[in-house]
Enzyme design. Sequence first.
Site, short mmCIF file in Angstrom:
data_model
loop_
_atom_site.label_atom_id
_atom_site.label_comp_id
_atom_site.label_asym_id
_atom_site.label_seq_id
_atom_site.Cartn_x
_atom_site.Cartn_y
_atom_site.Cartn_z
CB CYS A 262 -0.90 0.01 1.23
SG CYS A 262 -1.69 -1.58 1.59
CB ALA A 263 3.60 1.86 -2.32
CB ALA A 264 0.08 6.11 -2.88
N PRO A 265 1.94 7.81 -0.80
CG PRO A 265 2.48 9.95 -0.02
CD PRO A 265 1.85 8.66 0.41
N GLY A 266 4.55 7.16 -1.50
CA GLY A 266 5.88 6.66 -1.85
C GLY A 266 6.98 6.89 -0.84
CG ASP A 286 -2.07 3.48 -3.84
OD1 ASP A 286 -1.76 3.46 -2.63
OD2 ASP A 286 -3.11 4.00 -4.25
CG ASP A 313 -7.70 -4.34 -4.24
OD1 ASP A 313 -7.04 -4.60 -3.21
OD2 ASP A 313 -8.94 -4.23 -4.24
CB CYS A 385 -0.37 6.90 10.48
SG CYS A 385 -1.71 7.13 9.33
#
Length: 450
Positions: A262-266, A286, A313, A385
């Site tokens: 789940c990488a964005a924004p990187g 993403d 996904d 987070c």
Amino acid sequence: MKMKNKMTVRDVAVETLLQIEKNQAYSNLLLNSMIKKYQVNTKDISLLTEIVYGTLQRKDTLDYYLENFVKKSKKIDAWVRILLRISVYQMIYLDRVPERAIFFEAVEIAKKRGHKGISSFVNGVLRSLQREGLSDINQIADPVERLSIKTSHPKWLVEKWIDQYGYEETEKMCEANLTPPSQTARVNQTKMTVDELMKTLNQNGVSVEHGDLAVDAIKGTKGNLALTDAFSEGFLTIQDESSMLVARALNPQIGETVLDACAAPGGKSTHIAERMEGTGTVHSLDLHEHKVKLIKQQAERLDLTNIQAEALDSRLAGDRFEKDKFDRILVDAPCSGFGVIRRKPDIKYTKSPEDVLKLAELQKNILHAVAPLLKSNGVLVYSTCTIDREENTDVIQSFLKNHPEFELDQGAIHHFPEKLHPYFKGGEVQLLPHYFGTDGFYIVCLRKKG
């Protein structure tokens, strides 16, 4: 303080807060676009930011103070309520703004947006409040409600945190959420050391110091790190110190194949790629194409060629990649974001208990989908987070119950800074915002048994 379309700072503040309320827009993104749209003067940006964020952060407290003066007017328009909130916010929390200026601007905005009756009403409410003073929050008998109103957090959330952390920790956390966050950045050590970059920035009039927690971190004390040449040339990435611990926990090695599900924004993908010194491959997924673009832009800015970003996904990752492909997997899962309330105060008002349960389900599904893709003896790091047990410890306990081939990695403690060791328990660490002034964050390290 006049701007395009004769909009003053407070005009723009009312409009911004109205858009946040109406469209549930993210405060940080919307504020930036409003600054551009109304061509806010550079010297006025900090006042506008302070009014918007301060009013948002303390919305319930401000409404409590206003309640006695507007209770007969239940049907006042949303913009009128917002105008009263920003005025009371300035009266209580901004010493440098004289009250006569606050009253004058409020009445002028009310005239412009409404009619004479509304401007008289606004003037009357503010003058009554000035004359009669603020209601005493300490007189609220119920300690949960008192904390909820005092720190402007929904009661259900305060109750939940008290249940999970106790009253004292919850109080500290709620108070920490009202303080402005530090601006921190991660140094791209494939290009320059932390000390070298600090020296360069300080010579160019941007004051920085070492971070409090992460070894890669610098903290801005004067100037905006995102507007420096060092940023545009790829020497640093804006990131909270708690987020910088994730790639260290994953501990990627030279030449490995890593999945960031789940990488964005990187931010974390690029940190992993930096830790691997540009070798191996980081597959960054993403759900949304426009967010994948952000990952690619970050990689390009930092001169990292070992990132392959694609829209997918992560629950369908098993259709795209074969089993046992990855040495390490990061699931930095979509979450409620209750750890970043200082940066996005609107989160505390827009999320519900049902959202938390839905997110926990999604998190479990992502973990279940990527688990077979990890090699034996491989490492899986799960992070969020948020500070919510249902999305953190409960998700991991459920995962371990259904995946006995995984175990908590106790040895991962050595990848964390020493000052964090007292908070590391059985392979997992839960950072609360008041511990080190970072975002609230959860990280757990799992190993797939050989």
